[in-house]
Motif scaffolding. Sequence first.
Motif, PDB file in Angstrom:
ATOM      1  N   ALA A   1       0.949   4.090  -2.955  1.00  0.00           N
ATOM      2  CA  ALA A   1       0.628   5.497  -2.685  1.00  0.00           C
ATOM      3  C   ALA A   1       1.513   6.437  -3.497  1.00  0.00           C
ATOM      4  CB  ALA A   1       0.773   5.793  -1.195  1.00  0.00           C
TER       5      ALA A   1
ATOM      6  N   GLU B   1       0.834  -1.209   0.000  1.00  0.00           N
ATOM      7  CA  GLU B   1       0.000   0.000   0.000  1.00  0.00           C
ATOM      8  C   GLU B   1       0.866   1.256   0.000  1.00  0.00           C
ATOM      9  OE1 GLU B   1      -3.144   0.361  -0.318  1.00  0.00           O
ATOM     10  OE2 GLU B   1      -4.054  -1.580   0.150  1.00  0.00           O
ATOM     11  N   GLU B   2       1.939   1.236   0.762  1.00  0.00           N
ATOM     12  CA  GLU B   2       2.838   2.388   0.799  1.00  0.00           C
ATOM     13  C   GLU B   2       3.472   2.637  -0.564  1.00  0.00           C
ATOM     14  OE1 GLU B   2       5.666   1.831   3.914  1.00  0.00           O
ATOM     15  OE2 GLU B   2       4.160   1.867   5.498  1.00  0.00           O
TER      16      GLU B   2
ATOM     17  N   ILE C   1      -3.500   2.901  -9.141  1.00  0.00           N
ATOM     18  CA  ILE C   1      -2.885   2.716  -7.837  1.00  0.00           C
ATOM     19  C   ILE C   1      -3.025   1.267  -7.383  1.00  0.00           C
ATOM     20  CG2 ILE C   1      -2.954   3.448  -5.417  1.00  0.00           C
ATOM     21  CD1 ILE C   1      -3.970   6.178  -6.462  1.00  0.00           C
TER      22      ILE C   1
END
Length: 253
Positions: free
Chosen positions: A110, A106-107, A166
């Motif tokens: 982002a 997820e990081e 994303i």
Amino acid sequence: MSHIPPLDPNVAARKGFRESEERLKRFWKAVDVAEGEGGWAVTLDGRTPKTPAHAPLRLPTEAAARLAAGEWAAQGEFIDPATMPATRLASTAIDRVSQVREAVAEEIAAFAGSDLLCYLADHPTSLAVEQAREWTPWRDWAAIELGVVLEPAEGIRHRAQDPAAIARVRDLALRLDDFALTGLAMAAPLLGSAVLALALQRGLLSGEAAFDLSRLDEAFQERQWGVDAEAAERTAARRAEAVLLDRWFRALS
């Protein structure tokens, strides 16, 4: 909050190893690697050193193990964690990233939401032209080869990206093993770009080339105003990180 420690040697030396280990004396003579269950282990006089969480220092390929082993062999009288970036990457993969893969992915994803390659200067024109020339091929590559379609904008105002892009970066990250995922998680913030990080991980960009693409604006400002010694030192340290990550990814492939 990041789920992985920074690669910067000064910070990692404090966080990646226990305080008591920072001045630990060298206790081995011979360094080698050995294949065994679960991969390739670094060996010190025939014994495998442990990560900070006391797991065996075992890597997925012989080349990666030898990269870390070279750092142990190069130690002097005392262990200096700041000179062992590959060992830190391996320890991070084993101790931390393996436990929080979803959060790490997820990081990384982002960064696709605010990818450096999507923010073209609105002035000066010469910088904008350079960014368009150098960055557009990599946005196109991400769209065609990875299915990550990102839209550029001028200026610094945030432009929201398609959530599907994303999510795609997140999925690509999760396909990697813990060791490559760790490298990607270090590369994305270093370069300010999920696209450049993925190109580096896949061997399409060298560490030097990826780093140069990530700092077109800085390089432009340096050409206009010059650079002081402190800034040059910071740049050299970041460039060294990019080169190390390149070696890391190549050793894993």
